[in-house]
Design a protein around this motif. Structure first.
Motif, PDB file in Angstrom:
ATOM      1  N   ARG A 155       0.808  -1.216   0.000  1.00  0.00           N
ATOM      2  CA  ARG A 155       0.000   0.000   0.000  1.00  0.00           C
ATOM      3  C   ARG A 155       0.845   1.271   0.000  1.00  0.00           C
ATOM      4  O   ARG A 155       0.340   2.346  -0.300  1.00  0.00           O
ATOM      5  N   ASN A 156       2.137   1.137   0.328  1.00  0.00           N
ATOM      6  CA  ASN A 156       3.015   2.300   0.283  1.00  0.00           C
ATOM      7  C   ASN A 156       3.429   2.680  -1.130  1.00  0.00           C
ATOM      8  O   ASN A 156       3.992   3.750  -1.344  1.00  0.00           O
ATOM      9  N   THR A 157       3.151   1.813  -2.102  1.00  0.00           N
ATOM     10  CA  THR A 157       3.553   2.112  -3.481  1.00  0.00           C
ATOM     11  C   THR A 157       2.396   2.112  -4.467  1.00  0.00           C
ATOM     12  O   THR A 157       2.531   2.619  -5.575  1.00  0.00           O
ATOM     13  N   TYR A 158       1.251   1.529  -4.078  1.00  0.00           N
ATOM     14  CA  TYR A 158       0.055   1.574  -4.915  1.00  0.00           C
ATOM     15  C   TYR A 158      -0.881   2.651  -4.355  1.00  0.00           C
ATOM     16  O   TYR A 158      -1.522   2.440  -3.331  1.00  0.00           O
ATOM     17  N   TRP A 159      -0.952   3.778  -5.054  1.00  0.00           N
ATOM     18  CA  TRP A 159      -1.671   4.942  -4.535  1.00  0.00           C
ATOM     19  C   TRP A 159      -2.985   5.151  -5.281  1.00  0.00           C
ATOM     20  O   TRP A 159      -3.016   5.106  -6.521  1.00  0.00           O
ATOM     21  N   LYS A 160      -4.047   5.426  -4.529  1.00  0.00           N
ATOM     22  CA  LYS A 160      -5.350   5.653  -5.159  1.00  0.00           C
ATOM     23  C   LYS A 160      -5.323   6.870  -6.081  1.00  0.00           C
ATOM     24  O   LYS A 160      -6.065   6.932  -7.069  1.00  0.00           O
ATOM     25  N   GLU A 161      -4.456   7.842  -5.790  1.00  0.00           N
ATOM     26  CA  GLU A 161      -4.339   9.024  -6.652  1.00  0.00           C
ATOM     27  C   GLU A 161      -3.896   8.665  -8.067  1.00  0.00           C
ATOM     28  O   GLU A 161      -4.103   9.437  -9.003  1.00  0.00           O
ATOM     29  N   ASN A 162      -3.277   7.494  -8.198  1.00  0.00           N
ATOM     30  CA  ASN A 162      -2.770   7.071  -9.499  1.00  0.00           C
ATOM     31  C   ASN A 162      -3.731   6.183 -10.277  1.00  0.00           C
ATOM     32  O   ASN A 162      -3.462   5.889 -11.445  1.00  0.00           O
ATOM     33  N   TRP A 163      -4.829   5.738  -9.640  1.00  0.00           N
ATOM     34  CA  TRP A 163      -5.715   4.821 -10.374  1.00  0.00           C
ATOM     35  C   TRP A 163      -7.181   5.235 -10.424  1.00  0.00           C
ATOM     36  O   TRP A 163      -7.896   4.876 -11.367  1.00  0.00           O
ATOM     37  N   GLU A 164      -7.656   6.002  -9.460  1.00  0.00           N
ATOM     38  CA  GLU A 164      -9.090   6.273  -9.420  1.00  0.00           C
ATOM     39  C   GLU A 164      -9.594   7.012 -10.656  1.00  0.00           C
ATOM     40  O   GLU A 164     -10.734   6.794 -11.094  1.00  0.00           O
ATOM     41  N   ALA A 165      -8.767   7.859 -11.239  1.00  0.00           N
ATOM     42  CA  ALA A 165      -9.207   8.659 -12.385  1.00  0.00           C
ATOM     43  C   ALA A 165      -9.091   7.931 -13.722  1.00  0.00           C
ATOM     44  O   ALA A 165      -9.549   8.449 -14.751  1.00  0.00           O
TER      45      ALA A 165
END
Length: 280
Positions: A155-165
């Motif tokens: 979870r420290n490298t998979y960020w929601k800011e990078n996938w939700e959009a």
């Protein structure tokens, strides 16, 4: 911008930014007296690691391998911790080539760690939006699932800011994905969903092993990162694809290497041809 022209495909390296990470972590259990002879480090034991996407053009299509570190995505603490001294300048590179973000047809994500995926989205008036609005974003099914539901380690490298959009743009594959001479192959290793990119074009071969061989100094199959979730799978995949590439006299290309964009190795494991990164 450095380029590699194949038969129908042209590869161009863009400026996706730079990180500086701990050399010991990048070379795992390999002692510093060994790895430091292969790759330079600074006084903080950090090594320079580019995050430079590769633009692949063929038959009127524009594909990116990876997306860079992004621009305006990281706060000051993150920049310090990850040694980010330079952010992406992909827009300017594309403009030089007569292109815009809207002209990108595919983004091939070998995996979705932050240093590969931050360039997929940007903050506009407090909301994250897609940087490549017309692109299909390709990743392995396993990787996409973990991106959205990371475990306590990832979870420290998979960020929601990078996938939700980008949810509506993502297309996943199980073992392989192909488009013309370009193929993605799931390998696992660095992450469970990690994939590589192989280009077979008019008798020429390119093998992009992404983070199972992040730099030329990682050619030794046993030299794997402490960051790898499944190091034995990294070793196995590296053995397989190094052997494949060497038989084909392939170019091995890099996203992270600060010295070389691409190299060929001979039977003595010496670099026989190279495309060097132009340090301005």
């Amino acid at each position: 911008m450095e380029t590699l022209q194949l038969d129908t495909c042209k590869l161009t390296w863009l400026n996706g930014g730079v990180t500086h990470l701990d050399g010991g972590a990048m070379f795992g259990v390999v002692p510093k007296p060994l790895w430091s002879t292969k790759y330079p480090n600074n006084e903080n034991n950090q090594i320079e690691l580019r995050t430079d996407p590769i633009l692949v053009q063929f038959e009127g299509k524009n594909l990116l391998i990876e997306s860079g570190i992004g621009k305006g995505k990281l706060n000051d603490k993150q920049k310090r911790n990850f040694g980010v001294l330079e952010e992406s300048d992909i827009a300017a590179n594309l403009e030089e080539l007569g292109l815009t973000f809207e002209d990108i047809d595919y983004v091939l994500m070998t995996h979705l760690h932050f240093d590969h995926a931050c360039g997929l989205t940007k903050n506009v008036d407090g909301q994250f939006v897609s940087v490549f609005p017309n692109a299909k974003i390709i990743a392995s099914h396993i990787e996409w699932n973990e991106m959205r539901e990371p475990n306590i380690r990832s979870r420290n490298t998979y960020w929601k800011e990078n996938w939700e959009a980008i949810v509506e743009q993502v297309e996943t594959f199980e073992q392989e994905w192909e488009l013309g001479p370009i193929k993605m192959v799931h390998t696992g290793g660095h992450s469970d969903g990690h994939a590589i990119v192989v280009i077979e074009d008019g008798g020429q071969t390119v093998v992009h092993m992404a983070d199972i061989m992040p730099t030329h100094a990682h050619q030794n199959v046993l030299w794997v990162m402490a960051y790898d979730d499944f190091p034995m799978n990294s070793i196995s995949a590296k053995q397989k694809w190094l052997e494949y590439g060497l038989k084909k006299n392939a170019w091995f290309t890099f996203y992270h290497d600060a010295v070389y964009r691409a190299v060929k190795w001979n039977e003595e494991n010496k670099i026989s041809e190279s495309i060097n990164r132009n340090r301005k």
